[in-house]
Write a protein that holds these residues in place. Structure first.
Motif, PDB file in Angstrom:
ATOM      1  N   ALA A  10       0.606  -1.111  -0.203  1.00 19.25           N
ATOM      2  CA  ALA A  10      -0.228   0.262  -0.362  1.00 19.25           C
ATOM      3  C   ALA A  10       1.027   1.562   0.349  1.00 19.25           C
ATOM      4  CB  ALA A  10      -1.231  -0.263   0.885  1.00 19.25           C
ATOM      5  N   THR A  11       2.375   0.915   0.292  1.00 16.97           N
ATOM      6  CA  THR A  11       3.030   1.956   0.554  1.00 16.97           C
ATOM      7  C   THR A  11       3.947   2.298  -1.131  1.00 16.97           C
ATOM      8  OG1 THR A  11       4.782   0.944   1.987  1.00 16.97           O
ATOM      9  CG2 THR A  11       2.831   2.685   2.720  1.00 16.97           C
ATOM     10  N   VAL A  12       4.688   1.166  -0.544  1.00 10.15           N
ATOM     11  CA  VAL A  12       6.269   1.190  -2.152  1.00 10.15           C
ATOM     12  C   VAL A  12       5.431   0.949  -2.740  1.00 10.15           C
ATOM     13  CG1 VAL A  12       8.242  -0.349  -2.435  1.00 10.15           C
ATOM     14  CG2 VAL A  12       7.611   0.271   0.173  1.00 10.15           C
ATOM     15  N   GLY A  13       4.421   0.122  -3.267  1.00 11.65           N
ATOM     16  CA  GLY A  13       3.571  -0.729  -4.331  1.00 11.65           C
ATOM     17  C   GLY A  13       2.644   0.731  -5.078  1.00 11.65           C
ATOM     18  N   ILE A  14       2.507   1.807  -4.005  1.00 13.49           N
ATOM     19  CA  ILE A  14       2.109   2.671  -4.956  1.00 13.49           C
ATOM     20  C   ILE A  14       2.479   3.216  -5.777  1.00 13.49           C
ATOM     21  CG2 ILE A  14       0.341   4.531  -4.538  1.00 13.49           C
ATOM     22  CD1 ILE A  14      -1.025   1.705  -4.466  1.00 13.49           C
ATOM     23  N   VAL A  15       3.995   4.071  -4.857  1.00 12.82           N
ATOM     24  CA  VAL A  15       4.792   4.524  -5.638  1.00 12.82           C
ATOM     25  C   VAL A  15       5.605   3.501  -6.743  1.00 12.82           C
ATOM     26  CG1 VAL A  15       7.301   5.300  -5.313  1.00 12.82           C
ATOM     27  CG2 VAL A  15       5.704   6.001  -3.323  1.00 12.82           C
ATOM     28  N   VAL A  16       5.809   2.328  -6.838  1.00  9.53           N
ATOM     29  CA  VAL A  16       6.024   2.198  -8.031  1.00  9.53           C
ATOM     30  C   VAL A  16       5.196   2.108  -8.963  1.00  9.53           C
ATOM     31  CG1 VAL A  16       6.883  -0.169  -9.111  1.00  9.53           C
ATOM     32  CG2 VAL A  16       7.443  -0.097  -6.640  1.00  9.53           C
ATOM     33  N   ILE A  17       3.636   1.495  -8.411  1.00 12.30           N
ATOM     34  CA  ILE A  17       2.953   2.168  -9.899  1.00 12.30           C
ATOM     35  C   ILE A  17       2.584   3.401 -10.388  1.00 12.30           C
ATOM     36  CG2 ILE A  17      -0.274   2.334  -9.681  1.00 12.30           C
ATOM     37  CD1 ILE A  17      -0.241   0.025  -7.883  1.00 12.30           C
ATOM     38  N   ALA A  18       2.695   4.848  -9.072  1.00 14.65           N
ATOM     39  CA  ALA A  18       3.036   6.099  -9.200  1.00 14.65           C
ATOM     40  C   ALA A  18       4.453   6.233 -10.989  1.00 14.65           C
ATOM     41  CB  ALA A  18       2.639   7.061  -8.221  1.00 14.65           C
ATOM     42  N   SER A  19       5.439   5.739  -9.839  1.00 16.57           N
ATOM     43  CA  SER A  19       6.808   6.276 -10.956  1.00 16.57           C
ATOM     44  C   SER A  19       6.538   5.465 -11.617  1.00 16.57           C
ATOM     45  CB  SER A  19       7.944   5.642 -10.178  1.00 16.57           C
ATOM     46  OG  SER A  19       8.381   4.413 -10.371  1.00 16.57           O
ATOM     47  N   GLY A  20       5.895   4.309 -12.572  1.00 10.51           N
ATOM     48  CA  GLY A  20       5.557   3.356 -13.092  1.00 10.51           C
ATOM     49  C   GLY A  20       4.621   4.674 -14.062  1.00 10.51           C
ATOM     50  N   VAL A  21       3.682   5.088 -14.109  1.00 11.83           N
ATOM     51  CA  VAL A  21       2.903   6.040 -14.656  1.00 11.83           C
ATOM     52  C   VAL A  21       3.768   6.686 -15.500  1.00 11.83           C
ATOM     53  CG1 VAL A  21       0.831   7.008 -15.149  1.00 11.83           C
ATOM     54  CG2 VAL A  21       0.385   5.011 -13.309  1.00 11.83           C
ATOM     55  N   VAL A  22       4.173   7.870 -14.573  1.00 16.18           N
ATOM     56  CA  VAL A  22       5.366   8.931 -14.950  1.00 16.18           C
ATOM     57  C   VAL A  22       6.055   8.553 -16.136  1.00 16.18           C
ATOM     58  CG1 VAL A  22       7.135  10.423 -14.161  1.00 16.18           C
ATOM     59  CG2 VAL A  22       5.220  10.464 -13.119  1.00 16.18           C
ATOM     60  N   LEU A  23       6.667   7.018 -16.759  1.00 16.88           N
ATOM     61  CA  LEU A  23       7.222   6.246 -17.121  1.00 16.88           C
ATOM     62  C   LEU A  23       6.770   5.629 -17.997  1.00 16.88           C
ATOM     63  CD1 LEU A  23      10.225   4.284 -14.817  1.00 16.88           C
ATOM     64  CD2 LEU A  23      10.469   6.735 -16.366  1.00 16.88           C
ATOM     65  N   ASP A  24       5.716   5.774 -18.508  1.00 16.21           N
ATOM     66  CA  ASP A  24       4.973   4.689 -19.320  1.00 16.21           C
ATOM     67  C   ASP A  24       4.036   5.580 -19.937  1.00 16.21           C
ATOM     68  OD1 ASP A  24       4.231   2.470 -20.240  1.00 16.21           O
ATOM     69  OD2 ASP A  24       3.026   2.086 -18.841  1.00 16.21           O
ATOM     70  N   PHE A  25       3.801   7.520 -19.194  1.00  7.82           N
ATOM     71  CA  PHE A  25       3.373   8.286 -19.858  1.00  7.82           C
ATOM     72  C   PHE A  25       4.112   9.505 -20.208  1.00  7.82           C
ATOM     73  CE2 PHE A  25      -0.275   5.347 -18.492  1.00  7.82           C
ATOM     74  CZ  PHE A  25      -0.735   4.916 -20.067  1.00  7.82           C
ATOM     75  N   PRO A  26       5.114   9.419 -20.930  1.00  9.41           N
ATOM     76  CA  PRO A  26       6.293  10.987 -20.752  1.00  9.41           C
ATOM     77  C   PRO A  26       5.222  11.909 -22.073  1.00  9.41           C
ATOM     78  CG  PRO A  26       6.807   9.211 -22.372  1.00  9.41           C
ATOM     79  CD  PRO A  26       5.456   8.687 -22.348  1.00  9.41           C
ATOM     80  N   ASN A  27       4.433  11.648 -22.297  1.00  9.94           N
ATOM     81  CA  ASN A  27       3.891  13.109 -22.994  1.00  9.94           C
ATOM     82  C   ASN A  27       2.768  13.748 -22.357  1.00  9.94           C
ATOM     83  OD1 ASN A  27       1.712  10.792 -23.350  1.00  9.94           O
ATOM     84  ND2 ASN A  27       1.381  11.086 -24.542  1.00  9.94           N
ATOM     85  N   TYR A  28       3.345  13.823 -21.026  1.00 10.64           N
ATOM     86  CA  TYR A  28       2.324  15.075 -20.258  1.00 10.64           C
ATOM     87  C   TYR A  28       3.472  15.998 -19.729  1.00 10.64           C
ATOM     88  CZ  TYR A  28      -1.765  11.634 -20.927  1.00 10.64           C
ATOM     89  OH  TYR A  28      -2.585  11.407 -21.001  1.00 10.64           O
TER      90      TYR A  28
END
Length: 353
Positions: free
Chosen positions: A243-261
């Protein structure tokens, strides 16, 4: 019957994982090796020491500057080299130490301590622990986690393993497929993980007896059983880590997955570092979770595979929960005869008071 059902569920998960792994080698089979002549025609000229000094000071001309979206980044930049050094000198060794160390600890623990067997024979009476909807989400999240872990490790270490073995052509196709799978399954994993965390949140609030569970090492210190409710302290720690580290990993992954924002290169580099460190750490801890839930503890896998656990297992591992729901136990023969649907909509509701 419950054991055969459990193994059938395990084999389905293994088969799905193997299919996805085979996809890594066959994705984009028509991908050809780079044409050296074409590369030479489009390659930039050699960079002189004077140009390097200009790059580091930010004084380069338009030929060395990214002009897309009014960017002011140098195409050759010092921050990129700093990121590379962090990745190669710190993150990669950290992953090997964390994951390799966990595998060694698990192997030694199994050889020295062995599997934790039930303290008494099974009673043949079952308690519903995990409803069907929770099990379905859990196994989907678990499968996605394994696939993302394997593809992530391939992205980080694959070039040192598969490139020498298969050559540039096959390795390039494998990496292309790996990146595609990782990028597309990552957001799906994130959504389902949040759904799963929300679904089981009510069982994972800290209680006073959890501290005693940690003091006694989950029952390894001393002979007496350690009190635990529906979730013991170790399971709660895994929940809050996700719920903590996992959410951080997800959020950072979204930043990497969508570099056009609009995020800049520096943001992407930091997101990559955070994502890698968090994901490698979670993978290492997940190995311990998998061990305990399978060969490390008798009867644990059956609970998530069939939804039901034996009364003896419930008393051994979750005695406080057992005392609340023991009058709802169902004979195994009744379940085998279809007396109650396997994995109903809800787990047993504790008695009030």
């Amino acid at each position: 019957m419950f054991v055969s059902t459990a193994w059938a569920g395990l084999w389905r998960m293994v088969a799905l994982t193997l299919v996805l792994l085979v996809g890594l080698g066959v994705t984009q089979p028509a991908l050809a090796q780079a044409d050296p002549d074409r590369e030479a025609a489009t390659a930039a000229a050699g960079v002189s020491p004077d140009t390097w000094r200009q790059v580091r000071s930010g004084e380069t001309g338009p030929n060395f500057r990214d002009s897309r979206a009014d960017s002011t980044y140098n195409l050759v930049n010092a921050s990129g080299e700093t990121w590379r050094q962090w990745r190669n000198r710190w993150i990669s060794p950290f992953g090997l130490i964390a994951i390799g160390g966990m595998l060694v600890v698990i192997a030694l623990f199994y050889l020295i301590v062995g599997r934790k067997d039930l303290s008494e024979p099974r009673t043949g009476r079952k308690l519903l622990r995990w409803p069907l909807v929770v099990r379905a989400i859990h196994w989907t999240v678990a499968t996605l986690f394994i696939v993302l872990a394997l593809t992530g490790l391939n992205l980080l270490y694959g070039k040192f393993v598969f490139r020498p073995l298969f050559g540039d052509g096959i390795w390039a196709a494998m990496m292309s497929g790996t990146k595609l799978i990782h990028n597309y399954l990552g957001p799906l994993f994130g959504i389902l993980l949040i759904v799963l965390l929300a679904r089981v949140l009510k069982h994972n609030w800290p209680k006073r007896h959890d501290l005693e569970w940690f003091k006694k090492g989950g029952g390894m210190v001393g002979k007496a059983h350690v009190d635990a409710g529906f979730a013991n302290a170790g399971e709660k720690a895994w929940f809050w880590l996700l719920a903590t580290v996992g959410i951080v990993v997800i959020a950072s992954g979204v930043v990497l997955d969508f570099p056009n924002y609009g995020q800049g290169r520096d943001t992407m580099q930091w997101a990559n570092i955070i994502h890698a460190v968090g994901a490698l750490g979670l993978t290492a801890v997940a190995l311990g979770h998998i061990y305990i839930g399978t060969i490390g503890s008798e009867g644990s896998f059956e609970g998530m595979a069939t939804g039901y656990v034996d009364e003896t297992w419930a008393r051994d591992h979750h005695n406080l929960w057992y005392e609340e729901v023991k009058d709802q136990a169902i004979p195994e023969e009744r379940l085998a005869a279809g007396g109650q649907p396997s994995g109903g909509s809800e787990a047993p509701t504790p008695r009030s008071g």
